[in-house]
Design an enzyme around this catalytic site. Structure first.
Site, mmCIF file in Angstrom:
data_model
loop_
_atom_site.group_PDB
_atom_site.id
_atom_site.type_symbol
_atom_site.label_atom_id
_atom_site.label_comp_id
_atom_site.label_asym_id
_atom_site.label_seq_id
_atom_site.Cartn_x
_atom_site.Cartn_y
_atom_site.Cartn_z
ATOM 1 N N CYS A 261 0.845 -1.199 0.000
ATOM 2 C CA CYS A 261 0.000 0.000 0.000
ATOM 3 C C CYS A 261 0.882 1.252 0.000
ATOM 4 O O CYS A 261 0.560 2.245 -0.649
ATOM 5 C CB CYS A 261 -0.953 0.002 1.197
ATOM 6 S SG CYS A 261 -2.367 -1.097 0.994
ATOM 7 N N HIS B 4 -6.514 -3.040 -1.060
ATOM 8 C CA HIS B 4 -5.796 -3.965 -0.176
ATOM 9 C C HIS B 4 -6.635 -5.219 0.057
ATOM 10 O O HIS B 4 -7.648 -5.172 0.751
ATOM 11 C CB HIS B 4 -5.448 -3.303 1.160
ATOM 12 C CG HIS B 4 -4.697 -4.222 2.079
ATOM 13 N ND1 HIS B 4 -3.321 -4.266 2.128
ATOM 14 C CD2 HIS B 4 -5.146 -5.176 2.937
ATOM 15 C CE1 HIS B 4 -2.958 -5.201 2.994
ATOM 16 N NE2 HIS B 4 -4.047 -5.774 3.496
ATOM 17 N N ASN C 80 1.503 -16.758 -4.333
ATOM 18 C CA ASN C 80 1.739 -17.473 -3.081
ATOM 19 C C ASN C 80 0.577 -17.132 -2.158
ATOM 20 O O ASN C 80 0.128 -15.984 -2.127
ATOM 21 C CB ASN C 80 3.063 -17.046 -2.443
ATOM 22 C CG ASN C 80 4.267 -17.538 -3.237
ATOM 23 O OD1 ASN C 80 4.237 -18.622 -3.807
ATOM 24 N ND2 ASN C 80 5.328 -16.738 -3.287
ATOM 25 N N GLY D 204 4.034 -19.838 1.298
ATOM 26 C CA GLY D 204 5.238 -18.998 1.273
ATOM 27 C C GLY D 204 4.956 -17.519 1.056
ATOM 28 O O GLY D 204 5.844 -16.765 0.671
ATOM 29 N N HIS E 67 -0.477 -8.581 1.033
ATOM 30 C CA HIS E 67 -1.265 -7.792 0.077
ATOM 31 C C HIS E 67 -1.151 -8.594 -1.210
ATOM 32 O O HIS E 67 -0.034 -8.773 -1.729
ATOM 33 C CB HIS E 67 -0.655 -6.378 -0.054
ATOM 34 C CG HIS E 67 -1.381 -5.459 -0.981
ATOM 35 N ND1 HIS E 67 -1.738 -4.163 -0.640
ATOM 36 C CD2 HIS E 67 -1.793 -5.617 -2.261
ATOM 37 C CE1 HIS E 67 -2.339 -3.577 -1.664
ATOM 38 N NE2 HIS E 67 -2.380 -4.443 -2.668
ATOM 39 N N HIS F 280 -0.565 -10.436 -4.528
ATOM 40 C CA HIS F 280 0.304 -10.044 -5.641
ATOM 41 C C HIS F 280 0.544 -11.237 -6.548
ATOM 42 O O HIS F 280 0.634 -12.372 -6.094
ATOM 43 C CB HIS F 280 1.642 -9.493 -5.123
ATOM 44 C CG HIS F 280 2.296 -10.347 -4.083
ATOM 45 N ND1 HIS F 280 1.916 -10.326 -2.760
ATOM 46 C CD2 HIS F 280 3.293 -11.258 -4.167
ATOM 47 C CE1 HIS F 280 2.658 -11.182 -2.076
ATOM 48 N NE2 HIS F 280 3.501 -11.779 -2.901
ATOM 49 N N HIS G 13 3.158 -12.826 -9.153
ATOM 50 C CA HIS G 13 4.539 -12.795 -9.637
ATOM 51 C C HIS G 13 4.555 -13.134 -11.125
ATOM 52 O O HIS G 13 3.968 -14.141 -11.541
ATOM 53 C CB HIS G 13 5.391 -13.853 -8.922
ATOM 54 C CG HIS G 13 5.592 -13.648 -7.452
ATOM 55 N ND1 HIS G 13 6.760 -13.114 -6.932
ATOM 56 C CD2 HIS G 13 4.807 -13.922 -6.383
ATOM 57 C CE1 HIS G 13 6.672 -13.086 -5.591
ATOM 58 N NE2 HIS G 13 5.506 -13.576 -5.248
HETATM 59 P P1 5GP Z 1 5.696 -13.334 -1.458
HETATM 60 O O1 5GP Z 1 6.724 -14.258 -0.859
HETATM 61 O O2 5GP Z 1 4.901 -12.618 -0.413
HETATM 62 O O3 5GP Z 1 4.839 -14.026 -2.490
HETATM 63 O O4 5GP Z 1 6.524 -12.281 -2.291
HETATM 64 C C1 5GP Z 1 6.770 -10.984 -1.877
HETATM 65 C C2 5GP Z 1 7.748 -10.378 -2.848
HETATM 66 O O5 5GP Z 1 7.801 -8.986 -2.615
HETATM 67 C C3 5GP Z 1 9.167 -10.923 -2.734
HETATM 68 O O6 5GP Z 1 9.579 -11.476 -3.975
HETATM 69 C C4 5GP Z 1 9.989 -9.686 -2.331
HETATM 70 O O7 5GP Z 1 11.262 -9.665 -2.921
HETATM 71 C C5 5GP Z 1 9.101 -8.531 -2.807
HETATM 72 N N1 5GP Z 1 9.248 -7.311 -2.027
HETATM 73 C C6 5GP Z 1 9.184 -7.204 -0.668
HETATM 74 N N2 5GP Z 1 9.326 -5.927 -0.283
HETATM 75 C C7 5GP Z 1 9.476 -5.197 -1.420
HETATM 76 C C8 5GP Z 1 9.679 -3.798 -1.657
HETATM 77 O O8 5GP Z 1 9.725 -2.967 -0.752
HETATM 78 N N3 5GP Z 1 9.797 -3.414 -2.956
HETATM 79 C C9 5GP Z 1 9.735 -4.311 -3.989
HETATM 80 N N4 5GP Z 1 9.867 -3.808 -5.234
HETATM 81 N N5 5GP Z 1 9.553 -5.632 -3.798
HETATM 82 C C10 5GP Z 1 9.426 -6.067 -2.535
HETATM 83 ZN ZN ZN Z 2 -1.766 -3.285 1.279
#
Ligand code: 5GP
Ligand code: ZN
Length: 113
Positions: free
Chosen positions: A6, A45, A86, A92, A97, A99, A101
């Site tokens: 956010c 969110h 994820n 994992g 929030h 997302h 990939h």
């Molecule tokens: P998750 O494991 O939650 O599916 O993936 C979270 C992703 O967010 C990770 O690949 C991590 O590198 C990325 N990430 C976490 N914090 C930040 C940030 O502040 N900026 C950016 N650009 N990516 C972030």
């Molecule tokens: Zn959020």
């Protein structure tokens, strides 16, 4: 305090944003696992896939559509890529929030990753 994604949406954290519209934002992952690693998120969110409502279906479809467009923009549409949500602890998920990939630009491991 607002969640980290956010804060990215609110431009409180310097981020390499590659796409933005009224409903979604896409930006480069800070710790890329491949040559192309982009995160596509809704501005709304939503904690995870587990918290989706049926009224979010169009939004999620739009995120996947934008992944397809960004794959073309980053020149990986012909070589292929992975799209990954994820979800939760065992899935994992670190950032709570939702997302998507978009990962590619090189040969990736065969499933399961
Ligand atoms: P998750 O494991 O939650 O599916 O993936 C979270 C992703 O967010 C990770 O690949 C991590 O590198 C990325 N990430 C976490 N914090 C930040 C940030 O502040 N900026 C950016 N650009 N990516 C972030
Ligand atoms: Zn959020």
């Amino acid at each position: 305090m607002a969640c980290i994604f956010c804060r990215i949406i609110n431009k409180e954290i310097p981020t390499d944003i590659v796409y933005e519209d009224k409903e979604i934002v896409a930006f480069k992952d800070i710790h890329p696992v491949a040559k192309v690693h982009i995160l596509i998120i809704p501005k709304k969110h939503i904690e995870s896939v587990a918290k989706l409502k049926s009224s979010d279906i169009m939004l999620i479809g739009k995120m996947i559509w934008q992944a397809k467009i960004l794959a073309e923009k980053f020149g990986i549409n012909k070589t292929g890529y992975k799209l990954l949500f994820n979800c939760g602890k065992d899935g994992g998920q670190v950032i709570k929030h939702i997302h998507l990939h978009l990962i590619g630009g090189q040969k990736l491991k065969n499933w399961p990753i």
